[in-house]
Write an enzyme that holds these catalytic residues in place. Structure first.
Site, PDB file in Angstrom:
ATOM      1  N   VAL A  85     -18.697  56.854 -22.721  1.00 47.06           N
ATOM      2  CA  VAL A  85     -17.647  56.347 -23.611  1.00 47.06           C
ATOM      3  C   VAL A  85     -16.422  56.101 -23.000  1.00 47.06           C
ATOM      4  O   VAL A  85     -15.631  56.818 -22.286  1.00 47.06           O
ATOM      5  CB  VAL A  85     -17.438  57.347 -24.909  1.00 47.06           C
ATOM      6  N   ASP A 103     -11.884  55.894 -16.686  1.00 45.74           N
ATOM      7  CA  ASP A 103     -12.710  56.994 -16.853  1.00 45.74           C
ATOM      8  C   ASP A 103     -14.192  56.824 -16.835  1.00 45.74           C
ATOM      9  O   ASP A 103     -15.103  58.032 -16.578  1.00 45.74           O
ATOM     10  CB  ASP A 103     -12.428  57.731 -18.299  1.00 45.74           C
ATOM     11  N   GLU A 104     -14.738  55.707 -17.002  1.00 42.78           N
ATOM     12  CA  GLU A 104     -16.226  55.266 -16.778  1.00 42.78           C
ATOM     13  C   GLU A 104     -16.617  54.472 -15.531  1.00 42.78           C
ATOM     14  O   GLU A 104     -17.680  54.115 -15.293  1.00 42.78           O
ATOM     15  CB  GLU A 104     -16.535  54.652 -17.901  1.00 42.78           C
ATOM     16  N   HIS A 130      -4.013  39.335   7.258  1.00 42.99           N
ATOM     17  CA  HIS A 130      -2.986  38.560   7.806  1.00 42.99           C
ATOM     18  C   HIS A 130      -3.481  37.083   7.861  1.00 42.99           C
ATOM     19  O   HIS A 130      -2.417  36.506   8.076  1.00 42.99           O
ATOM     20  CB  HIS A 130      -3.018  39.081   9.387  1.00 42.99           C
ATOM     21  N   ASP A 136      -5.944  45.641   7.003  1.00 47.35           N
ATOM     22  CA  ASP A 136      -5.886  44.231   7.253  1.00 47.35           C
ATOM     23  C   ASP A 136      -7.076  43.467   6.629  1.00 47.35           C
ATOM     24  O   ASP A 136      -8.123  43.174   7.266  1.00 47.35           O
ATOM     25  CB  ASP A 136      -5.926  43.865   8.860  1.00 47.35           C
ATOM     26  N   SER A 178     -10.598  35.528  13.166  1.00 50.51           N
ATOM     27  CA  SER A 178      -9.952  36.499  12.153  1.00 50.51           C
ATOM     28  C   SER A 178     -10.547  36.334  10.732  1.00 50.51           C
ATOM     29  O   SER A 178     -10.906  35.464  10.108  1.00 50.51           O
ATOM     30  CB  SER A 178      -8.438  36.283  11.930  1.00 50.51           C
ATOM     31  N   GLY A 179     -10.676  37.562  10.155  1.00 51.54           N
ATOM     32  CA  GLY A 179     -11.341  37.554   8.773  1.00 51.54           C
ATOM     33  C   GLY A 179     -12.862  37.579   8.686  1.00 51.54           C
ATOM     34  O   GLY A 179     -13.280  38.109   7.925  1.00 51.54           O
TER      35      GLY A 179
END
Ligand code: ARG
Length: 483
Positions: free
Chosen positions: A157, A165-166, A289, A337, A433-434
């Site tokens: 609930v 909370d769930e 970045h 990053d 990058s990434g």
């Protein structure tokens, strides 16, 4: 991506061999308990409990010792004045003997009372600060600051307005995606048993973890202890980590689409800027970045399912509706990053466009594990950029080794992971990058890192440094739930 056949001298002086990781990557949340992102029990003594140490300004409304002290002061004055007047009345009856002792008593009583109140107030402030009065029988929701009883967390609930909370009650464990639920009574993670499970619950659990119900695949029964017939649930929230496996040759041009179907090119004004990895039809993982100074979602276009820059030039690409950069990204050190891009429209999954798996709880990737990096980055430090996607086989390097003086001398934190070749020659480079650092386990590909930084490219003792995706798992799910 750089790969040379250069033989480097003094390799034996440099490569101290494999050293095991001493620390497991820690989740992004305060590192404690089984899962730090989970309800932490509000023991006021527990300094790791994050919600009681910091007090939002309005908690003062509920209990303010300062206010009590203020109320007291004005009350003291009239009482004193009143009795001084009474002295005048007594003076008529007994002018000499009664007035003198009374004048001495009152300041003492007032003094004692004031001292008691000040001390009491100070104690109250201290108790309040340590959370004794602050939701001591439950845990506070972060968004609406509501105090929710412990038994109300993970009870199905929603009590906090945000539903937090769930939201941390289910997790996937290990490379088999074993579903676990947090038990409030026993305060630990327990395997979910298949006899009490169905697809409807599966969809709900996937949503609570952070997935969209549209990507739901299904669940399998899996042998597990602690269940009636020793059957647990292996939950697939998304079909991830599959590719068209060709024979992989380390460090070369990728010849077939669909070998790395999660690899995307992130572009601005039709120029490749960074790489990224598809984790769901809507979400791309990249490096913070990459988007730090280019944080306007509208400027970016995501290209998925391509092998060459040439092909992408005549393609449309996908627009981005939101960029979520890790709020603790530190450009100076490249700490944290990692960033997420949400696409305006979901990607259509094909054999050339597919998500990679996010590492589950309990999955650790240790040196010198074999892994792969891919990207359209330059072929050497400051060199030219390739038209076709490049791939390279490298190895994970332990944080201890990577922090050695000749390597990165302590610059590698738990939010980073090193991979490459200490002798140099193979590495990611500018423009990678990434992009993904992936590991194969249990016939699936897992996103272990996002390309982040390095001193130059492919130099001896300067391997690539990647964002530690395992460490960011909970952060990623949290953002996917939120947005
Ligand atoms: N920061 C670079 C980029 O933006 C990636 C550098 C990776 N360097 C390395 N030596 N592995 O593309």
């Amino acid at each position: 991506m750089q790969r040379t056949d250069t033989t480097y001298d003094n390799v034996s002086h440099v490569n101290h061999g494999f050293q095991h990781e001493e620390q497991r990557p820690l989740p992004y949340a305060p590192p404690s308990g089984v899962n730090p992102a989970l309800p932490q029990y509000p023991s006021p003594q527990n300094p790791q409990y994050p919600y009681q140490i910091s007090h939002p300004p309005h908690s003062l409304d509920r209990y303010s010792p300062a206010q009590n002290l203020h109320q007291y002061t004005p009350q003291t004055a009239p009482v004193n004045t009143h009795h001084t007047v009474a002295h005048g009345l007594y003076l008529d009856a007994n002018p000499v003997h009664k007035a003198a002792p009374r004048r001495k008593k009152w300041p003492i009583i007032v003094g004692i009372l004031t001292t008691l109140l000040v001390v009491g107030g100070a104690i109250a402030v201290v108790l309040w600060f340590y959370g004794v009065f602050d939701c001591n029988l439950g845990r506070r929701c972060q968004t609406d600051n509501k105090c929710v009883g412990l038994s109300q967390w993970c009870n199905g609930v929603q009590d906090c307005s945000s539903g937090e909370d769930e939201s941390n009650c289910f997790r996937l464990f290990g490379s088999n995606f074993v579903l676990q639920k947090f038990s409030n009574e026993r305060k630990n993670w327990e395997n979910v048993c298949s006899n009490e499970w169905n697809d409807n619950l599966g969809r709900q659990a996937c949503e609570k973890i952070g997935y969209d119900r549209n990507t739901y695949v299904g669940f399998d029964e899996i042998n597990i202890s602690g269940c009636p017939s020793n059957k647990g649930v292996a939950l697939k929230c998304i079909e991830c980590g599959l590719n068209n496996m060709r024979r992989i040759v380390g460090g070369s041009t990728v010849t077939s689409k669909g070998t790395w179907p999660w690899q995307v090119s992130l572009q601005i004004s039709r120029n490749h800027v960074c790489g990224g990895s598809i984790i769901t039809p809507y979400w791309i993982v990249t490096a913070a970045h990459c988007v730090d100074e280019l944080s306007n979602a509208g400027a970016w276009t995501v290209y998925a399912g391509f092998l060459t820059r040439t092909e992408m030039r005549s393609a449309t690409g996908n627009s981005v509706s939101r960029i979520v950069k890790h709020s603790n990204f530190e450009p100076r050190t490249n700490e944290n990053d990692i960033a997420l891009m949400k696409l305006t429209h979901p990607l259509t999954m094909t054999s050339n466009v597919r998500p990679v798996c996010l590492p589950n709880e309990g999955m650790y990737f240790d040196a010198p594990r074999e892994c792969y990096i891919t990207g359209w980055g330059t072929l050497s430090s400051g060199g030219s950029a390739p038209d076709t996607l490049q791939e390279a086989k490298i190895n994970l390097i332990s944080r201890t080794t990577c922090n050695n003086r000749p390597v990165y001398n302590g610059r590698i934190t738990e939010t980073m992971i090193c991979a490459g070749k200490l002798q140099g020659g193979v590495d990611s480079c500018q423009g990678d990058s990434g992009g993904p650092l992936v590991v194969r386990e249990n016939s699936l590909w897992w996103l272990v890192g996002d390309t982040s930084w390095g001193d130059g490219c492919a130099f001896r003792n300067k391997p690539g440094v990647y964002g530690n995706v395992t460490y960011f798992r909970d952060w990623i799910y949290e953002q996917m739930r939120k947005y």
